[in-house]
Design a protein around this motif. Structure first.
Motif, PDB file in Angstrom:
ATOM      1  N   GLU A 134      -7.746   2.619  10.359  1.00  0.00           N
ATOM      2  CA  GLU A 134      -7.446   3.053  11.485  1.00  0.00           C
ATOM      3  C   GLU A 134      -6.403   4.170  11.668  1.00  0.00           C
ATOM      4  O   GLU A 134      -5.858   4.638  12.719  1.00  0.00           O
ATOM      5  CB  GLU A 134      -6.692   1.785  12.379  1.00  0.00           C
ATOM      6  N   GLY A 135      -5.966   4.906  10.316  1.00  0.00           N
ATOM      7  CA  GLY A 135      -5.178   6.108  10.271  1.00  0.00           C
ATOM      8  C   GLY A 135      -3.622   5.591  10.645  1.00  0.00           C
ATOM      9  O   GLY A 135      -3.069   6.526  11.165  1.00  0.00           O
ATOM     10  N   VAL A 136      -3.036   4.524  10.607  1.00  0.00           N
ATOM     11  CA  VAL A 136      -1.928   3.892  10.673  1.00  0.00           C
ATOM     12  C   VAL A 136      -1.178   4.039   9.202  1.00  0.00           C
ATOM     13  O   VAL A 136      -1.529   3.073   8.508  1.00  0.00           O
ATOM     14  CB  VAL A 136      -1.811   2.546  11.441  1.00  0.00           C
ATOM     15  N   PHE A 137      -0.243   4.732   9.394  1.00  0.00           N
ATOM     16  CA  PHE A 137       0.370   4.914   7.898  1.00  0.00           C
ATOM     17  C   PHE A 137       1.966   3.980   8.129  1.00  0.00           C
ATOM     18  O   PHE A 137       2.744   4.271   8.597  1.00  0.00           O
ATOM     19  CB  PHE A 137       0.710   6.251   7.434  1.00  0.00           C
ATOM     20  N   THR A 138       1.906   2.960   7.415  1.00  0.00           N
ATOM     21  CA  THR A 138       2.764   2.046   7.401  1.00  0.00           C
ATOM     22  C   THR A 138       3.990   2.274   6.261  1.00  0.00           C
ATOM     23  O   THR A 138       3.733   3.372   5.734  1.00  0.00           O
ATOM     24  CB  THR A 138       2.539   0.332   7.376  1.00  0.00           C
ATOM     25  N   LEU A 139       5.090   1.411   6.322  1.00  0.00           N
ATOM     26  CA  LEU A 139       6.044   1.621   5.635  1.00  0.00           C
ATOM     27  C   LEU A 139       5.893   2.075   4.115  1.00  0.00           C
ATOM     28  O   LEU A 139       6.150   3.112   3.561  1.00  0.00           O
ATOM     29  CB  LEU A 139       7.358   0.938   5.725  1.00  0.00           C
ATOM     30  N   PRO A 140       4.944   1.231   3.402  1.00  0.00           N
ATOM     31  CA  PRO A 140       4.921   1.423   1.797  1.00  0.00           C
ATOM     32  C   PRO A 140       4.148   2.616   1.836  1.00  0.00           C
ATOM     33  O   PRO A 140       4.094   3.369   0.626  1.00  0.00           O
ATOM     34  CB  PRO A 140       4.188   0.153   1.583  1.00  0.00           C
ATOM     35  N   VAL A 141       3.115   2.698   2.695  1.00  0.00           N
ATOM     36  CA  VAL A 141       2.356   4.070   2.665  1.00  0.00           C
ATOM     37  C   VAL A 141       3.307   5.351   2.565  1.00  0.00           C
ATOM     38  O   VAL A 141       3.164   6.264   2.128  1.00  0.00           O
ATOM     39  CB  VAL A 141       1.274   4.039   3.552  1.00  0.00           C
ATOM     40  N   LEU A 142       3.961   5.604   3.818  1.00  0.00           N
ATOM     41  CA  LEU A 142       4.943   6.458   3.965  1.00  0.00           C
ATOM     42  C   LEU A 142       5.744   6.912   2.909  1.00  0.00           C
ATOM     43  O   LEU A 142       6.007   7.844   2.426  1.00  0.00           O
ATOM     44  CB  LEU A 142       5.840   6.441   5.190  1.00  0.00           C
ATOM     45  N   TYR A 143       6.490   5.779   2.131  1.00  0.00           N
ATOM     46  CA  TYR A 143       7.169   5.851   0.811  1.00  0.00           C
ATOM     47  C   TYR A 143       6.211   6.518  -0.218  1.00  0.00           C
ATOM     48  O   TYR A 143       6.942   7.348  -0.876  1.00  0.00           O
ATOM     49  CB  TYR A 143       7.964   4.396   0.518  1.00  0.00           C
ATOM     50  N   ALA A 144       5.167   5.951  -0.334  1.00  0.00           N
ATOM     51  CA  ALA A 144       4.218   6.464  -1.325  1.00  0.00           C
ATOM     52  C   ALA A 144       4.008   7.988  -1.267  1.00  0.00           C
ATOM     53  O   ALA A 144       3.820   8.663  -2.023  1.00  0.00           O
ATOM     54  CB  ALA A 144       2.985   5.526  -1.384  1.00  0.00           C
ATOM     55  N   LEU A 145       3.776   8.404   0.155  1.00  0.00           N
ATOM     56  CA  LEU A 145       3.521   9.824   0.363  1.00  0.00           C
ATOM     57  C   LEU A 145       4.702  10.858   0.113  1.00  0.00           C
ATOM     58  O   LEU A 145       4.485  11.844  -0.074  1.00  0.00           O
ATOM     59  CB  LEU A 145       3.374  10.070   1.871  1.00  0.00           C
ATOM     60  N   GLU A 146       5.857  10.208   0.113  1.00  0.00           N
ATOM     61  CA  GLU A 146       6.997  10.963  -0.164  1.00  0.00           C
ATOM     62  C   GLU A 146       7.103  11.341  -1.592  1.00  0.00           C
ATOM     63  O   GLU A 146       8.001  12.101  -2.105  1.00  0.00           O
ATOM     64  CB  GLU A 146       8.279  10.274   0.246  1.00  0.00           C
ATOM     65  N   GLU A 147       6.403  10.547  -2.616  1.00  0.00           N
ATOM     66  CA  GLU A 147       6.584  10.743  -4.136  1.00  0.00           C
ATOM     67  C   GLU A 147       6.266  11.819  -4.502  1.00  0.00           C
ATOM     68  O   GLU A 147       5.113  12.601  -4.327  1.00  0.00           O
ATOM     69  CB  GLU A 147       5.911   9.521  -4.601  1.00  0.00           C
ATOM     70  N   ASP A 148       6.993  12.448  -5.496  1.00  0.00           N
ATOM     71  CA  ASP A 148       6.514  13.720  -6.333  1.00  0.00           C
ATOM     72  C   ASP A 148       5.862  13.471  -7.513  1.00  0.00           C
ATOM     73  O   ASP A 148       6.380  13.382  -8.504  1.00  0.00           O
ATOM     74  CB  ASP A 148       7.946  14.729  -6.417  1.00  0.00           C
ATOM     75  N   THR A 149       4.669  12.624  -7.469  1.00  0.00           N
ATOM     76  CA  THR A 149       3.860  12.344  -8.583  1.00  0.00           C
ATOM     77  C   THR A 149       2.425  12.512  -8.343  1.00  0.00           C
ATOM     78  O   THR A 149       1.900  13.120  -7.167  1.00  0.00           O
ATOM     79  CB  THR A 149       3.944  10.797  -8.634  1.00  0.00           C
ATOM     80  N   GLU A 150       1.636  12.344  -9.247  1.00  0.00           N
ATOM     81  CA  GLU A 150       0.269  12.604  -9.169  1.00  0.00           C
ATOM     82  C   GLU A 150      -0.462  11.837  -8.031  1.00  0.00           C
ATOM     83  O   GLU A 150      -1.101  12.161  -7.213  1.00  0.00           O
ATOM     84  CB  GLU A 150      -0.452  12.593 -10.342  1.00  0.00           C
ATOM     85  N   ALA A 151       0.031  10.641  -8.136  1.00  0.00           N
ATOM     86  CA  ALA A 151      -0.487   9.333  -7.073  1.00  0.00           C
ATOM     87  C   ALA A 151      -0.147  10.005  -5.773  1.00  0.00           C
ATOM     88  O   ALA A 151      -0.834  10.033  -4.700  1.00  0.00           O
ATOM     89  CB  ALA A 151      -0.186   8.279  -7.432  1.00  0.00           C
ATOM     90  N   GLY A 152       1.122  10.203  -5.517  1.00  0.00           N
ATOM     91  CA  GLY A 152       1.580  10.760  -4.248  1.00  0.00           C
ATOM     92  C   GLY A 152       1.013  12.142  -3.893  1.00  0.00           C
ATOM     93  O   GLY A 152       0.632  12.140  -2.505  1.00  0.00           O
ATOM     94  N   GLN A 153       0.896  13.151  -4.710  1.00  0.00           N
ATOM     95  CA  GLN A 153      -0.174  14.276  -4.312  1.00  0.00           C
ATOM     96  C   GLN A 153      -1.384  13.986  -3.704  1.00  0.00           C
ATOM     97  O   GLN A 153      -1.755  14.433  -2.768  1.00  0.00           O
ATOM     98  CB  GLN A 153       0.127  15.308  -5.486  1.00  0.00           C
ATOM     99  N   GLU A 154      -2.160  13.116  -4.746  1.00  0.00           N
ATOM    100  CA  GLU A 154      -3.407  12.947  -4.158  1.00  0.00           C
ATOM    101  C   GLU A 154      -3.555  12.128  -2.984  1.00  0.00           C
ATOM    102  O   GLU A 154      -4.407  12.452  -2.073  1.00  0.00           O
ATOM    103  CB  GLU A 154      -4.246  12.121  -5.228  1.00  0.00           C
ATOM    104  N   LEU A 155      -2.508  11.163  -2.680  1.00  0.00           N
ATOM    105  CA  LEU A 155      -2.475  10.735  -1.297  1.00  0.00           C
ATOM    106  C   LEU A 155      -2.358  11.307  -0.267  1.00  0.00           C
ATOM    107  O   LEU A 155      -2.991  11.384   0.692  1.00  0.00           O
ATOM    108  CB  LEU A 155      -1.497   9.540  -1.538  1.00  0.00           C
ATOM    109  N   ARG A 156      -1.478  12.618  -0.247  1.00  0.00           N
ATOM    110  CA  ARG A 156      -1.132  13.525   0.587  1.00  0.00           C
ATOM    111  C   ARG A 156      -2.363  14.282   1.029  1.00  0.00           C
ATOM    112  O   ARG A 156      -2.644  14.732   2.151  1.00  0.00           O
ATOM    113  CB  ARG A 156       0.034  14.221   0.171  1.00  0.00           C
ATOM    114  N   GLY A 157      -3.258  14.404  -0.034  1.00  0.00           N
ATOM    115  CA  GLY A 157      -4.575  15.141   0.393  1.00  0.00           C
ATOM    116  C   GLY A 157      -5.570  14.313   0.991  1.00  0.00           C
ATOM    117  O   GLY A 157      -6.479  14.872   1.549  1.00  0.00           O
TER     118      GLY A 157
END
Length: 338
Positions: A248-271
């Protein structure tokens, strides 16, 4: 708190609050809640009552009425008629918000059945929610004007939270925005149930205020835990399909925290997470990446902060079976994530 032998009036569910007398009082109170809820939902024309009953008995935890009944234990007259009416009106407003939310979210399912907007149409779903609000107003008028005034503030906060979510963060910190929305949309109605239960049982103002703050914190815990379950749960255990919010395009708290990460997983998630995910493969990839981040752990850290706030209020409330039951209920909410 464990499942025991005292039946609640719904779906064969059993409730044990750790004290036999308290368990019986709350179970009896829930019988009164269910009876009044059915009475008010069946008021009016058949073509209306069919719609407003659609979700009311299709499941749901009745968390708000239980909170009201437990907080009424801190007053000299627990579980009285006005406490029951307060419990019912919080449940009816909650139901109304579900009808309206499903229209806004274009949801197809709710509580394991077709949403009202899917079964009928958006107009019917909106009007069903409106009828519930009308019945709620009637209940409040039967209690006192102070309840009407208090609930006006509650409802304004609830709608503000919905509007805030609809408008988005608008450049503000995404995590702070999320938490504010949850406090306004979910925390406020559980706080209201706690407040009404304590006040209409005759508790003093300090106790009522403690109950309200405790309920607000528990409400935030409840919502964050639900959001964690949406991402990380085993569907066989939770009965939920992981990643519904992502679709639904709803980004909840665990997702928002993950998107803040300076990691490969975080970078791919931001894309990947630039809007709703429509492909199953994208949802699965996002879930895999989220498990590689600290999103879940950081969300649980936030849960523990709100849990500590709830426990501080419980420390200030009178000791006894109701206090113990509220502590157990709060912990049980957290334990749902395993």
């Amino acid at each position: 708190m464990t499942n025991g032998t005292t039946p609640s009036p719904r779906n064969g569910f059993t409730l044990d609050l750790g004290d036999e007398a308290l368990t019986k009082r709350v179970a009896d109170g829930m019988v009164d809640v269910e009876a009044l809820l059915r009475e008010r939902l069946n008021y009016g024309e058949d073509f209306i009552t069919e719609k407003v009953n659609h979700l009311a008995f299709a499941g749901g935890k009745r968390f708000r009425p239980v909170m009201a009944l437990l907080c009424s234990e801190f007053g000299p007259n627990p579980g009285n008629e006005n406490v029951v009416k307060g419990a019912v009106l919080t449940e009816m407003v909650h139901l109304a918000t579900l009808y309206h939310d499903d229209v806004m979210d274009e949801a197809d399912r709710r509580r394991g059945v077709e949403s009202a907007n899917a079964r009928w149409n958006n107009s019917v779903a909106i009007l069903a929610g409106d009828i519930l609000l009308a019945q709620t107003s009637r209940l409040m008028s039967e209690i006192d004007t102070e309840t009407v005034a208090y609930f006006a503030n509650t409802f304004q906060t609830l709608v503000t939270g919905q509007m805030r979510e609809t408008e988005g963060a608008r450049g503000a910190d995404e995590v702070e925005h999320y938490l504010k929305v949850v406090e306004e949309k979910t925390g406020v109605l559980i706080a209201c149930a706690a407040h009404l239960g304590a006040r209409h049982a005759g508790a003093d103002e300090r106790v009522v205020a403690c109950c309200e703050r405790m309920g607000a914190a528990v409400g935030v815990v409840f919502q964050i835990v639900d959001d964690i379950i949406d991402i990380f749960s085993d569907p066989d255990e939770s009965g939920k399909t992981p990643g519904t919010d992502l679709r639904e395009g709803v980004f909840t708290l665990p997702v928002l925290y993950a998107l803040e990460e300076d990691t490969e997983a975080g970078q791919e998630l931001r894309g990947l997470l630039t809007g709703p995910l429509t492909e199953d493969a994208d949802v699965e990839r996002a879930l895999t990446l989220l498990r590689q981040t600290r999103g879940r752990e950081r969300a649980l850290e936030t849960v523990r902060e709100y849990l500590a706030a709830a426990e501080r209020e419980l420390d200030a409330l009178p000791a006894g079976p109701a206090n113990d039951a509220l502590r157990a209920l709060t912990q049980l909410t957290v334990h749902r994530v395993g």
